[in-house]
Design a protein around this motif. Structure first.
Motif, PDB file in Angstrom:
ATOM      1  N   GLU A 142       2.811   0.999  -7.285  1.00 54.14           N
ATOM      2  CA  GLU A 142       1.763   1.649  -7.007  1.00 54.14           C
ATOM      3  C   GLU A 142       0.706   0.941  -6.052  1.00 54.14           C
ATOM      4  OE1 GLU A 142       2.337   0.486  -9.879  1.00 54.14           O
ATOM      5  OE2 GLU A 142       3.355   2.447 -10.950  1.00 54.14           O
ATOM      6  N   GLY A 143       0.793  -0.236  -6.119  1.00 52.46           N
ATOM      7  CA  GLY A 143      -0.170  -1.272  -5.233  1.00 52.46           C
ATOM      8  C   GLY A 143       0.387  -0.884  -3.843  1.00 52.46           C
ATOM      9  N   SER A 145       2.141   1.602  -2.601  1.00 54.42           N
ATOM     10  CA  SER A 145       1.927   2.718  -1.763  1.00 54.42           C
ATOM     11  C   SER A 145       0.355   2.927  -1.630  1.00 54.42           C
ATOM     12  CB  SER A 145       2.109   3.841  -2.964  1.00 54.42           C
ATOM     13  OG  SER A 145       3.381   3.578  -3.301  1.00 54.42           O
ATOM     14  N   GLU A 146      -0.460   2.480  -2.431  1.00 47.49           N
ATOM     15  CA  GLU A 146      -1.864   2.525  -2.354  1.00 47.49           C
ATOM     16  C   GLU A 146      -2.283   2.011  -0.916  1.00 47.49           C
ATOM     17  OE1 GLU A 146      -4.700   2.989  -5.220  1.00 47.49           O
ATOM     18  OE2 GLU A 146      -6.112   1.368  -4.422  1.00 47.49           O
ATOM     19  N   ASP A 149      -0.966   4.067   1.944  1.00 48.39           N
ATOM     20  CA  ASP A 149      -1.818   5.280   2.112  1.00 48.39           C
ATOM     21  C   ASP A 149      -3.380   4.983   2.425  1.00 48.39           C
ATOM     22  OD1 ASP A 149       0.293   6.725   0.732  1.00 48.39           O
ATOM     23  OD2 ASP A 149      -0.510   6.818  -1.090  1.00 48.39           O
ATOM     24  N   GLN A 150      -3.786   3.867   2.049  1.00 48.89           N
ATOM     25  CA  GLN A 150      -5.183   3.240   2.516  1.00 48.89           C
ATOM     26  C   GLN A 150      -5.251   3.028   3.984  1.00 48.89           C
ATOM     27  OE1 GLN A 150      -5.997   0.034  -0.093  1.00 48.89           O
ATOM     28  NE2 GLN A 150      -7.267   1.450  -1.746  1.00 48.89           N
ATOM     29  N   ASP A 161      -9.893   5.915  -0.246  1.00 46.10           N
ATOM     30  CA  ASP A 161     -10.065   6.020  -1.604  1.00 46.10           C
ATOM     31  C   ASP A 161      -9.256   4.843  -2.385  1.00 46.10           C
ATOM     32  OD1 ASP A 161     -11.624   8.135  -1.535  1.00 46.10           O
ATOM     33  OD2 ASP A 161      -9.996   9.598  -1.945  1.00 46.10           O
ATOM     34  N   ASN A 162      -9.722   4.232  -3.486  1.00 45.98           N
ATOM     35  CA  ASN A 162      -8.850   3.323  -4.212  1.00 45.98           C
ATOM     36  C   ASN A 162      -8.620   3.591  -5.684  1.00 45.98           C
ATOM     37  OD1 ASN A 162     -11.757   2.463  -3.810  1.00 45.98           O
ATOM     38  ND2 ASN A 162     -11.355   1.019  -5.672  1.00 45.98           N
ATOM     39  N   LYS A 163      -7.669   3.323  -6.218  1.00 50.09           N
ATOM     40  CA  LYS A 163      -7.407   3.378  -7.670  1.00 50.09           C
ATOM     41  C   LYS A 163      -6.622   2.201  -8.285  1.00 50.09           C
ATOM     42  CE  LYS A 163      -4.508   6.821  -9.742  1.00 50.09           C
ATOM     43  NZ  LYS A 163      -3.796   8.073  -9.272  1.00 50.09           N
ATOM     44  N   VAL A 164      -5.797   1.751  -7.519  1.00 43.98           N
ATOM     45  CA  VAL A 164      -4.890   0.609  -8.184  1.00 43.98           C
ATOM     46  C   VAL A 164      -5.955  -0.869  -7.878  1.00 43.98           C
ATOM     47  CG1 VAL A 164      -3.191  -1.027  -8.023  1.00 43.98           C
ATOM     48  CG2 VAL A 164      -2.663   1.489  -7.622  1.00 43.98           C
ATOM     49  N   PRO A 168     -10.835  -0.725  -1.463  1.00 44.64           N
ATOM     50  CA  PRO A 168      -9.908  -0.549  -0.168  1.00 44.64           C
ATOM     51  C   PRO A 168      -9.412  -1.845   0.226  1.00 44.64           C
ATOM     52  CG  PRO A 168     -11.773   1.003  -0.114  1.00 44.64           C
ATOM     53  CD  PRO A 168     -12.195  -0.116  -1.287  1.00 44.64           C
TER      54      PRO A 168
END
Ligand code: HSE
Length: 312
Positions: A142-143, A145-146, A149-150, A161-164, A168
């Protein structure tokens, strides 16, 4: 991931959640169908390499061990238990003994300790100050991919956006990995201290770490400033490290040769370079830079090496 390395097992079975069961994947043993994890099914194996959460490991590793399986666990569930070995085969293979649950260290510890150990044996580690530069893969798929994507979002829109991650990551770095502790360090930072002491058998080692997430993909880098009990020279350190297992000296700054994440990715050895006399600690001090694939020596490779020790 370890396709070009002789795997120590005669048969390989893959287990995952019921959601993934039935899918197929390529392995050094040919195409394998993933099976649903049950204690009964895994108990048919001699060795289980667990890459699961700490809670899952705490629940199931003891059940598997009670059924005669040797469990090599990649979580932090057992790393600090006095009766469970925490093992880097280049350093403390004898700790394996006849243990049924063996802990695999945190990636950051494994990559650093394999380079520190030969120096400790020769010169005696006294104080170590570490700064890390950790890849997005440390936060899992997930990290990674994030980060991708970022990066795209940033280039397209100037924000992401950031989730993991806590913030950013592209065009940035984040001095925050895992939870903050009461002492102001993060858990990731304290793991390096606690685990290094246990693996190298130096309970009073003074080691302080600042762990930083950077926008690289796969290999972690670490800078270490070291004070030794005995005098040391960069040439002596280079000569020792050149003969040490698990490390490769990559150190010709004049030719722009030093460890870098891009070069260390996909490699089994941890690269060590920028070896120099440290200005603060003088003839008892060294400074060096290491870089290692956090999915290999930092995780899967070390676990496979532990399995080899178990089978030896
Ligand atoms: N804890 C490490 C990190 C991963 O977040 O980079 C260790 O495999």
């Amino acid at each position: 991931m370890l396709h070009d390395r002789a795997f120590p097992l005669s048969e390989l079975r893959l287990f995952a959640s019921a959601r993934s069961a039935g899918k197929t994947t390529e392995t050094p043993y040919g195409t394998k169908t993933i099976e649903a994890f049950t204690v009964d099914a895994v108990a048919e194996c001699d060795i289980a390499l667990l890459a699961v959460s700490g809670d899952f490991a705490k629940e199931f590793a003891p059940q598997l061990a009670a059924r005669g399986v040797t469990v090599i666990d990649n979580s932090s569930a057992f790393r600090y238990d006095d009766d469970k070995p925490l093992v880097i085969p280049e350093i403390n293979p004898d700790a394996v003994g006849d243990a049924r649950i063996i802990a695999n260290p945190n990636c950051t510890t494994a990559i650093l300790a394999v380079a520190l150990w030969p120096l400790h044996k020769a010169f005696g580690l006294k104080k170590v100050i570490v700064s890390t530069y950790q890849a997005a893969s440390g936060a899992g798929a997930e990290g990674m991919s994030e980060l991708e994507d970022q990066a795209r979002a940033y280039l397209d829109t100037g924000k992401a956006d950031n989730k993991v991650f806590a913030h950013p990551l592209p065009f940035n770095l984040i001095p925050h990995i895992d939870a903050f502790q009461d002492n102001g360090y993060t858990k990731e930072e304290m793991k390096v201290t606690w685990e290094s002491r246990k693996i190298m058998g130096i309970p009073d080692l003074a080691l302080s770490c600042t762990a930083v997430r950077i926008p690289t993909s796969r290999a972690h880098a670490e800078s270490a400033v070291i004070e030794f009990a005995r005098p040391v020279t960069p040439d002596a350190a280079r000569a020792l490290l050149a003969d040490a297992p698990g490390v490769k000296v990559v150190d010709d700054p004049a030719a722009k040769v030093y460890p870098m994440p891009l070069n260390a990715s996909g490699k089994y050895d941890v690269e060590v370079g920028r070896i120099r006399q440290n200005l603060v600690f003088g003839d008892h001090g060294l400074e060096l830079f290491v870089c290692g694939d956090q999915l290999l020596k930092g995780a899967a490779l070390n676990a496979v090496q532990i399995a080899e020790v178990v089978l030896d």
